[in-house]
Motif scaffolding. Structure first.
Motif, PDB file in Angstrom:
ATOM      1  N   LEU A 150       0.922  -1.331  -0.490  1.00  0.00           N
ATOM      2  CA  LEU A 150       0.138  -0.026  -0.064  1.00  0.00           C
ATOM      3  C   LEU A 150       0.853   1.690  -0.065  1.00  0.00           C
ATOM      4  CD1 LEU A 150      -2.751  -1.149   2.630  1.00  0.00           C
ATOM      5  CD2 LEU A 150      -2.801  -1.262   0.399  1.00  0.00           C
ATOM      6  N   TRP A 151       0.615   2.080  -1.310  1.00  0.00           N
ATOM      7  CA  TRP A 151       1.345   3.013  -1.037  1.00  0.00           C
ATOM      8  C   TRP A 151       0.738   4.350  -1.387  1.00  0.00           C
ATOM      9  CZ3 TRP A 151       4.502   4.640  -6.567  1.00  0.00           C
ATOM     10  CH2 TRP A 151       6.026   5.241  -5.625  1.00  0.00           C
ATOM     11  N   ARG A 152       0.440   5.686  -0.080  1.00  0.00           N
ATOM     12  CA  ARG A 152       0.140   6.701   0.027  1.00  0.00           C
ATOM     13  C   ARG A 152       0.606   7.217  -0.854  1.00  0.00           C
ATOM     14  NH1 ARG A 152      -2.231  10.511   5.351  1.00  0.00           N
ATOM     15  NH2 ARG A 152      -2.522  11.847   3.053  1.00  0.00           N
ATOM     16  N   HIS A 153      -0.567   8.039  -1.520  1.00  0.00           N
ATOM     17  CA  HIS A 153       0.031   9.284  -2.164  1.00  0.00           C
ATOM     18  C   HIS A 153       0.794  10.162  -1.736  1.00  0.00           C
ATOM     19  CE1 HIS A 153      -2.361  12.735  -1.415  1.00  0.00           C
ATOM     20  NE2 HIS A 153      -3.616  11.380  -1.087  1.00  0.00           N
ATOM     21  N   ALA A 154       1.662  11.135  -2.458  1.00  0.00           N
ATOM     22  CA  ALA A 154       2.520  12.196  -2.052  1.00  0.00           C
ATOM     23  C   ALA A 154       1.892  13.648  -1.772  1.00  0.00           C
ATOM     24  CB  ALA A 154       4.042  12.214  -2.608  1.00  0.00           C
ATOM     25  N   GLU A 155       2.973  14.533  -0.886  1.00  0.00           N
ATOM     26  CA  GLU A 155       2.080  15.480  -0.601  1.00  0.00           C
ATOM     27  C   GLU A 155       1.556  16.154  -2.296  1.00  0.00           C
ATOM     28  OE1 GLU A 155       3.172  18.751   2.003  1.00  0.00           O
ATOM     29  OE2 GLU A 155       3.668  19.591   0.039  1.00  0.00           O
ATOM     30  N   ALA A 156       0.248  16.418  -2.028  1.00  0.00           N
ATOM     31  CA  ALA A 156      -0.507  17.682  -3.282  1.00  0.00           C
ATOM     32  C   ALA A 156      -0.873  18.715  -2.152  1.00  0.00           C
ATOM     33  CB  ALA A 156      -2.230  16.809  -3.547  1.00  0.00           C
ATOM     34  N   GLU A 157      -1.176  19.273  -3.288  1.00  0.00           N
ATOM     35  CA  GLU A 157      -1.650  20.199  -3.100  1.00  0.00           C
ATOM     36  C   GLU A 157      -3.248  20.216  -2.785  1.00  0.00           C
ATOM     37  OE1 GLU A 157      -2.803  21.414  -7.592  1.00  0.00           O
ATOM     38  OE2 GLU A 157      -1.276  22.384  -6.880  1.00  0.00           O
ATOM     39  N   SER A 186      -6.383  21.956  -3.948  1.00  0.00           N
ATOM     40  CA  SER A 186      -7.379  22.332  -4.363  1.00  0.00           C
ATOM     41  C   SER A 186      -8.821  22.130  -4.659  1.00  0.00           C
ATOM     42  CB  SER A 186      -6.637  22.434  -5.978  1.00  0.00           C
ATOM     43  OG  SER A 186      -5.877  21.895  -6.125  1.00  0.00           O
ATOM     44  N   GLU A 187      -9.347  22.219  -5.832  1.00  0.00           N
ATOM     45  CA  GLU A 187     -10.714  22.020  -6.169  1.00  0.00           C
ATOM     46  C   GLU A 187     -10.497  21.518  -8.143  1.00  0.00           C
ATOM     47  OE1 GLU A 187     -12.665  20.304  -4.990  1.00  0.00           O
ATOM     48  OE2 GLU A 187     -12.241  20.628  -2.474  1.00  0.00           O
ATOM     49  N   PRO A 188     -10.953  20.682  -8.363  1.00  0.00           N
ATOM     50  CA  PRO A 188     -11.858  19.271  -7.590  1.00  0.00           C
ATOM     51  C   PRO A 188     -10.644  18.469  -7.611  1.00  0.00           C
ATOM     52  CG  PRO A 188     -11.293  19.051 -10.809  1.00  0.00           C
ATOM     53  CD  PRO A 188     -10.839  20.752 -10.426  1.00  0.00           C
ATOM     54  N   ASP A 189     -11.126  17.343  -6.573  1.00  0.00           N
ATOM     55  CA  ASP A 189     -10.135  16.901  -5.836  1.00  0.00           C
ATOM     56  C   ASP A 189      -9.043  15.854  -6.806  1.00  0.00           C
ATOM     57  OD1 ASP A 189      -9.519  15.445  -3.546  1.00  0.00           O
ATOM     58  OD2 ASP A 189     -10.596  14.110  -3.892  1.00  0.00           O
ATOM     59  N   LEU A 190     -10.102  14.953  -7.953  1.00  0.00           N
ATOM     60  CA  LEU A 190      -9.185  14.004  -8.888  1.00  0.00           C
ATOM     61  C   LEU A 190      -8.255  15.138  -9.627  1.00  0.00           C
ATOM     62  CD1 LEU A 190     -12.283  11.783 -10.138  1.00  0.00           C
ATOM     63  CD2 LEU A 190     -10.287  11.421  -8.029  1.00  0.00           C
ATOM     64  N   GLN A 191      -8.040  16.737  -9.734  1.00  0.00           N
ATOM     65  CA  GLN A 191      -7.015  17.350 -10.782  1.00  0.00           C
ATOM     66  C   GLN A 191      -5.765  18.084  -9.617  1.00  0.00           C
ATOM     67  OE1 GLN A 191      -7.001  17.061 -13.734  1.00  0.00           O
ATOM     68  NE2 GLN A 191      -8.806  15.492 -13.750  1.00  0.00           N
ATOM     69  N   ARG A 192      -6.141  17.593  -8.229  1.00  0.00           N
ATOM     70  CA  ARG A 192      -5.078  17.483  -7.251  1.00  0.00           C
ATOM     71  C   ARG A 192      -3.986  17.294  -7.617  1.00  0.00           C
ATOM     72  NH1 ARG A 192      -7.026  15.807  -1.853  1.00  0.00           N
ATOM     73  NH2 ARG A 192      -4.925  16.265  -1.207  1.00  0.00           N
ATOM     74  N   ALA A 193      -2.820  17.903  -8.133  1.00  0.00           N
ATOM     75  CA  ALA A 193      -1.504  17.503  -8.438  1.00  0.00           C
ATOM     76  C   ALA A 193      -0.422  18.145  -7.360  1.00  0.00           C
ATOM     77  CB  ALA A 193      -0.875  19.145  -9.367  1.00  0.00           C
ATOM     78  N   LEU A 194       0.791  17.098  -7.086  1.00  0.00           N
ATOM     79  CA  LEU A 194       1.475  16.581  -6.088  1.00  0.00           C
ATOM     80  C   LEU A 194       2.475  18.022  -6.186  1.00  0.00           C
ATOM     81  CD1 LEU A 194       3.495  13.915  -6.913  1.00  0.00           C
ATOM     82  CD2 LEU A 194       1.039  14.067  -4.803  1.00  0.00           C
ATOM     83  N   THR A 195       2.722  18.635  -5.123  1.00  0.00           N
ATOM     84  CA  THR A 195       3.606  19.938  -4.350  1.00  0.00           C
ATOM     85  C   THR A 195       5.080  19.656  -4.986  1.00  0.00           C
ATOM     86  OG1 THR A 195       3.844  19.667  -2.210  1.00  0.00           O
ATOM     87  CG2 THR A 195       2.775  20.126  -2.518  1.00  0.00           C
ATOM     88  N   ALA A 196       5.480  20.345  -4.875  1.00  0.00           N
ATOM     89  CA  ALA A 196       7.362  20.106  -5.177  1.00  0.00           C
ATOM     90  C   ALA A 196       7.810  19.319  -4.126  1.00  0.00           C
ATOM     91  CB  ALA A 196       8.150  21.059  -4.871  1.00  0.00           C
ATOM     92  N   LYS A 197       7.235  18.919  -2.434  1.00  0.00           N
ATOM     93  CA  LYS A 197       8.184  18.578  -1.219  1.00  0.00           C
ATOM     94  C   LYS A 197       7.286  16.790  -1.869  1.00  0.00           C
ATOM     95  CE  LYS A 197       7.552  17.064   3.002  1.00  0.00           C
ATOM     96  NZ  LYS A 197       7.005  17.406   3.878  1.00  0.00           N
ATOM     97  N   HIS A 212       6.973  15.643  -5.152  1.00  0.00           N
ATOM     98  CA  HIS A 212       7.327  15.650  -6.221  1.00  0.00           C
ATOM     99  C   HIS A 212       8.149  14.477  -5.720  1.00  0.00           C
ATOM    100  CE1 HIS A 212       5.326  15.939  -9.877  1.00  0.00           C
ATOM    101  NE2 HIS A 212       5.477  16.936  -8.722  1.00  0.00           N
ATOM    102  N   LYS A 213       9.428  15.211  -4.897  1.00  0.00           N
ATOM    103  CA  LYS A 213      10.669  14.791  -4.208  1.00  0.00           C
ATOM    104  C   LYS A 213      10.220  13.139  -3.288  1.00  0.00           C
ATOM    105  CE  LYS A 213      13.956  15.869  -1.709  1.00  0.00           C
ATOM    106  NZ  LYS A 213      14.869  17.445  -0.055  1.00  0.00           N
ATOM    107  N   LYS A 217       1.666  10.649   4.210  1.00  0.00           N
ATOM    108  CA  LYS A 217       1.702  10.773   2.514  1.00  0.00           C
ATOM    109  C   LYS A 217       3.011   9.810   2.194  1.00  0.00           C
ATOM    110  CE  LYS A 217      -0.825  14.285   3.232  1.00  0.00           C
ATOM    111  NZ  LYS A 217      -1.278  16.781   3.080  1.00  0.00           N
ATOM    112  N   ALA A 218       2.854   9.827   1.492  1.00  0.00           N
ATOM    113  CA  ALA A 218       4.563   8.402   0.830  1.00  0.00           C
ATOM    114  C   ALA A 218       4.556   7.590   1.398  1.00  0.00           C
ATOM    115  CB  ALA A 218       4.974   9.450   0.453  1.00  0.00           C
TER     116      ALA A 218
END
Length: 152
Positions: A5-12, A14-25, A27-28, A122-123
């Motif tokens: 099980l791998w939880r996604h990394a830190e994300a911004e 924002s809305e909509p939820d499914l479009q939230r992107a990773l922050t610079a942190k 991605h690292k 996260k991550a």
């Protein structure tokens, strides 16, 4: 069967939820964990990812084929994940990239028999092994690791 099980990394936020992107942190974190997983995963590992942008961005640095599984979207239940990966009967190792609280509920369900709201950072990765599909007593937690614990 091995289930990771791998939880996604830190994300911004924002809305909509499914479009939230990773922050610079984020991605690292994803690159660091992908590098570690790349040295640990067997060649035949199947990777299932939620359709959320942040989970896809989390898994991409691993550089392996993955399947986007709508059943793993935010709001999925722990049994949705277990059914999707054919737990505990799959022959290959399976990696799931998903969300809280569902991943924590899966971890709790596997270890206690109840889907408690356990926190997975996260991550972070939680790696389970069940040696015999029909023997829940053969289940053990092989590893829990966060990007901060990975030393280069």
């Amino acid at each position: 069967m091995d289930l990771i099980l791998w939880r996604h990394a830190e994300a911004e936020d924002s809305e909509p939820d499914l479009q939230r992107a990773l922050t610079a942190k984020g991605h690292k974190q994803a690159r660091k964990m992908a590098e570690w997983l790349g040295t640990q995963l067997p060649d035949g590992c199947k990777i299932f990812v939620s359709p959320a942008r942040r989970t896809i961005q989390t898994v991409e640095p691993i550089g392996r084929k993955y399947w986007v599984a709508p059943q793993l979207a935010p709001g999925a239940g722990p049994l949705d994940i277990l059914r999707t990966v054919n737990w505990p009967n799959a022959k290959e190792t399976v990696l799931v990239v998903g969300h809280q609280p569902t991943l924590g509920q899966v971890a709790a369900l596997l270890l206690t028999g109840k889907a408690h709201d356990w926190e997975i950072k996260k991550a972070a990765v939680w790696w389970f092994v069940q040696r015999e599909a029909q023997d829940p007593d053969s289940l053990y937690l092989k590893a829990v690791i966060t990007p901060e614990l990975i030393v280069k």
